[in-house]
Scaffold this active site. Structure first.
Site, PDB file in Angstrom:
ATOM      1  CB  SER A  16      39.075  46.080 -29.594  1.00 42.05           C
ATOM      2  OG  SER A  16      38.644  44.862 -30.145  1.00 42.05           O
ATOM      3  CE  LYS A  64      39.410  35.170 -31.268  1.00 40.54           C
ATOM      4  NZ  LYS A  64      38.031  35.167 -31.770  1.00 40.54           N
ATOM      5  N   GLY A 121      31.749  27.791 -42.308  1.00 43.74           N
ATOM      6  CA  GLY A 121      33.081  28.021 -41.742  1.00 43.74           C
ATOM      7  C   GLY A 121      33.371  27.032 -40.630  1.00 43.74           C
ATOM      8  NE  ARG A 146      37.141  27.679 -47.801  1.00 45.67           N
ATOM      9  CZ  ARG A 146      38.160  28.508 -47.626  1.00 45.67           C
ATOM     10  NH1 ARG A 146      38.449  29.380 -48.561  1.00 45.67           N
ATOM     11  NH2 ARG A 146      38.871  28.462 -46.531  1.00 45.67           N
ATOM     12  N   GLY A 225      27.179  41.362 -37.630  1.00 46.86           N
ATOM     13  CA  GLY A 225      28.101  41.107 -36.520  1.00 46.86           C
ATOM     14  C   GLY A 225      28.412  42.287 -35.615  1.00 46.86           C
TER      15      GLY A 225
HETATM   16  P1  NAP Z   1      38.987  32.231 -39.789  1.00 44.21           P
HETATM   17  O1  NAP Z   1      39.404  31.184 -38.812  1.00 44.21           O
HETATM   18  O2  NAP Z   1      39.992  32.982 -40.543  1.00 44.21           O
HETATM   19  O3  NAP Z   1      37.961  31.627 -40.890  1.00 44.21           O
HETATM   20  C1  NAP Z   1      36.842  30.906 -40.591  1.00 44.21           C
HETATM   21  C2  NAP Z   1      36.604  29.807 -41.619  1.00 44.21           C
HETATM   22  O4  NAP Z   1      36.028  30.367 -42.786  1.00 44.21           O
HETATM   23  C3  NAP Z   1      37.818  29.074 -42.098  1.00 44.21           C
HETATM   24  O5  NAP Z   1      38.153  28.087 -41.169  1.00 44.21           O
HETATM   25  C4  NAP Z   1      37.370  28.534 -43.450  1.00 44.21           C
HETATM   26  O6  NAP Z   1      36.693  27.280 -43.256  1.00 44.21           O
HETATM   27  C5  NAP Z   1      36.346  29.543 -43.908  1.00 44.21           C
HETATM   28  N1  NAP Z   1      36.831  30.473 -44.929  1.00 44.21           N
HETATM   29  C6  NAP Z   1      37.945  31.226 -44.908  1.00 44.21           C
HETATM   30  N2  NAP Z   1      38.024  32.000 -46.020  1.00 44.21           N
HETATM   31  C7  NAP Z   1      36.911  31.727 -46.753  1.00 44.21           C
HETATM   32  C8  NAP Z   1      36.421  32.169 -48.006  1.00 44.21           C
HETATM   33  N3  NAP Z   1      37.072  33.108 -48.718  1.00 44.21           N
HETATM   34  N4  NAP Z   1      35.243  31.662 -48.465  1.00 44.21           N
HETATM   35  C9  NAP Z   1      34.565  30.738 -47.744  1.00 44.21           C
HETATM   36  N5  NAP Z   1      35.009  30.259 -46.556  1.00 44.21           N
HETATM   37  C10 NAP Z   1      36.145  30.749 -46.069  1.00 44.21           C
HETATM   38  O7  NAP Z   1      38.108  33.319 -39.047  1.00 44.21           O
HETATM   39  P2  NAP Z   1      37.285  33.338 -37.660  1.00 44.21           P
HETATM   40  O8  NAP Z   1      38.137  33.921 -36.605  1.00 44.21           O
HETATM   41  O9  NAP Z   1      36.643  32.036 -37.392  1.00 44.21           O
HETATM   42  O10 NAP Z   1      36.205  34.471 -38.056  1.00 44.21           O
HETATM   43  C11 NAP Z   1      35.301  34.278 -39.107  1.00 44.21           C
HETATM   44  C12 NAP Z   1      34.520  35.561 -39.376  1.00 44.21           C
HETATM   45  O11 NAP Z   1      33.783  35.937 -38.215  1.00 44.21           O
HETATM   46  C13 NAP Z   1      35.408  36.769 -39.721  1.00 44.21           C
HETATM   47  O12 NAP Z   1      34.750  37.545 -40.697  1.00 44.21           O
HETATM   48  C14 NAP Z   1      35.476  37.535 -38.405  1.00 44.21           C
HETATM   49  O13 NAP Z   1      35.673  38.928 -38.626  1.00 44.21           O
HETATM   50  C15 NAP Z   1      34.092  37.281 -37.862  1.00 44.21           C
HETATM   51  N6  NAP Z   1      34.036  37.389 -36.391  1.00 44.21           N
HETATM   52  C16 NAP Z   1      33.200  38.336 -35.898  1.00 44.21           C
HETATM   53  C17 NAP Z   1      33.077  38.471 -34.531  1.00 44.21           C
HETATM   54  C18 NAP Z   1      32.140  39.526 -34.008  1.00 44.21           C
HETATM   55  O14 NAP Z   1      32.230  39.859 -32.820  1.00 44.21           O
HETATM   56  N7  NAP Z   1      31.247  40.030 -34.817  1.00 44.21           N
HETATM   57  C19 NAP Z   1      33.806  37.651 -33.658  1.00 44.21           C
HETATM   58  C20 NAP Z   1      34.653  36.657 -34.207  1.00 44.21           C
HETATM   59  C21 NAP Z   1      34.765  36.561 -35.592  1.00 44.21           C
HETATM   60  P3  NAP Z   1      36.850  26.070 -44.324  1.00 44.21           P
HETATM   61  O15 NAP Z   1      38.268  26.102 -44.783  1.00 44.21           O
HETATM   62  O16 NAP Z   1      36.514  24.866 -43.505  1.00 44.21           O
HETATM   63  O17 NAP Z   1      35.875  26.341 -45.418  1.00 44.21           O
END
Ligand code: NAP
Length: 260
Positions: A16, A64, A121, A146, A225
């Protein structure tokens, strides 16, 4: 001089600061942006102080949702997601991941309108993707977990048969350092991609995941992303500065900040 920040628990990975500093530089804004790590036990006392001191701030994991009781108000899309990533000087909460993700899809040539969409996810990023896809006219949005718990969630085995349309990875599977990881089992990947009209990955490090590489090799429109990360930061600046941003800013910064 204006003062902005990102608050979260562990921020060592964050991009950021370079993103917002690049925006300030391009637009000639006199401002600084810093990372503020807050341990969970200090969050309640730190937030009111930061809200009074800063001109605006971003919020990341794990705050958040925790930030919600401190806010004066939020817009409807942010309320639907239940997660805030941007706070303005007036104490309002916003979720700029939604417009940021919509921007990423458009730039990647992915058109969800009228198509079934599947989001891998169930975290904050997945909820933002769902709101964005619905806003863009998706025929349906199914969340893939999952451990499915809600009515609109299916598991990965069901995805193998149910999938067609647009696929979104909103899980950390495939993110650095696990760069060989993929949220879809290798055996199922080919069959899934044959039915894909577009693939969007929210991961920005590495600049191309196994999933997106496989999609591009098959000629499927796909995006990463990094564009979303920059677009959501530009959306936050739009709210903080109270003025529109140049149309080419996201493209310029994406080229400047993506490692070659
Ligand atoms: P999070 O809450 O940690 O994880 C999202 C979901 O992914 C979890 O609720 C889980 O769902 C599933 N998950 C976690 N580990 C996993 C694994 N090893 N294999 C398969 N599923 C898995 O994260 P988040 O904040 O939502 O972010 C998710 C991703 O988006 C991250 O990589 C983050 O860096 C990216 N992101 C990018 C941006 C951007 O601006 N590009 C913005 C926000 C987030 P279940 O338990 O229901 O399977």
């Amino acid at each position: 001089m204006q003062h902005y920040a990102l608050i979260g628990e562990h921020l060592g990975h964050s991009l950021s600061v370079p993103v917002h500093e690049a925006i300030f530089r391009h637009l000639g804004i006199q401002a600084d942006y810093r990372l503020i790590e807050i341990p969970r036990m200090r969050f309640r006392e730190e937030v009111p102080r930061l809200m009074a001191e800063l001109d605006g701030f971003n919020v990341t994991i794990p705050y958040k949702q925790e930030i919600l009781p401190f806010l004066r108000d939020m817009d409807d899309a942010t309320r639907a997601i239940g997660a805030v990533n941007t706070v303005t000087r007036d104490g309002r909460g916003h979720n700029t991941d939604v417009p940021g993700f919509m921007d990423e899809l458009r730039r990647g040539g992915i058109e969800p309108s009228g198509k079934p969409c599947f989001v891998l996810g169930t975290g904050g990023a997945a909820k933002a993707a769902r709101v964005a896809l619905e806003h863009m006219g998706a025929a349906s949005v199914t969340m893939v977990s999952r451990h499915p718990q809600e009515e609109d969630e299916i598991d990965y085995a069901a995805l193998d048969t149910a999938f067609s349309g647009v696929l979104v990875n909103a899980t950390p599977a495939g993110m650095w350092p696990d760069v060989d990881g993929c949220p879809i089992r290798r055996e199922a990947l080919d069959a899934i991609l044959r039915r894909a009209a577009g693939v969007a990955d929210m991961i920005y490090n590495p600049p191309e995941t196994v999933l997106v590489r496989a999609a591009r090799q098959r000629g499927i429109p796909a995006c990463m992303g990094m564009g979303m990360l920059i677009a959501q930061a530009v959306e936050a600046e739009k709210l903080w500065q109270g003025c529109p941003m140049p149309d080419d800013l996201v493209d310029t910064l994406t080229k400047e900040l993506t490692p070659q």
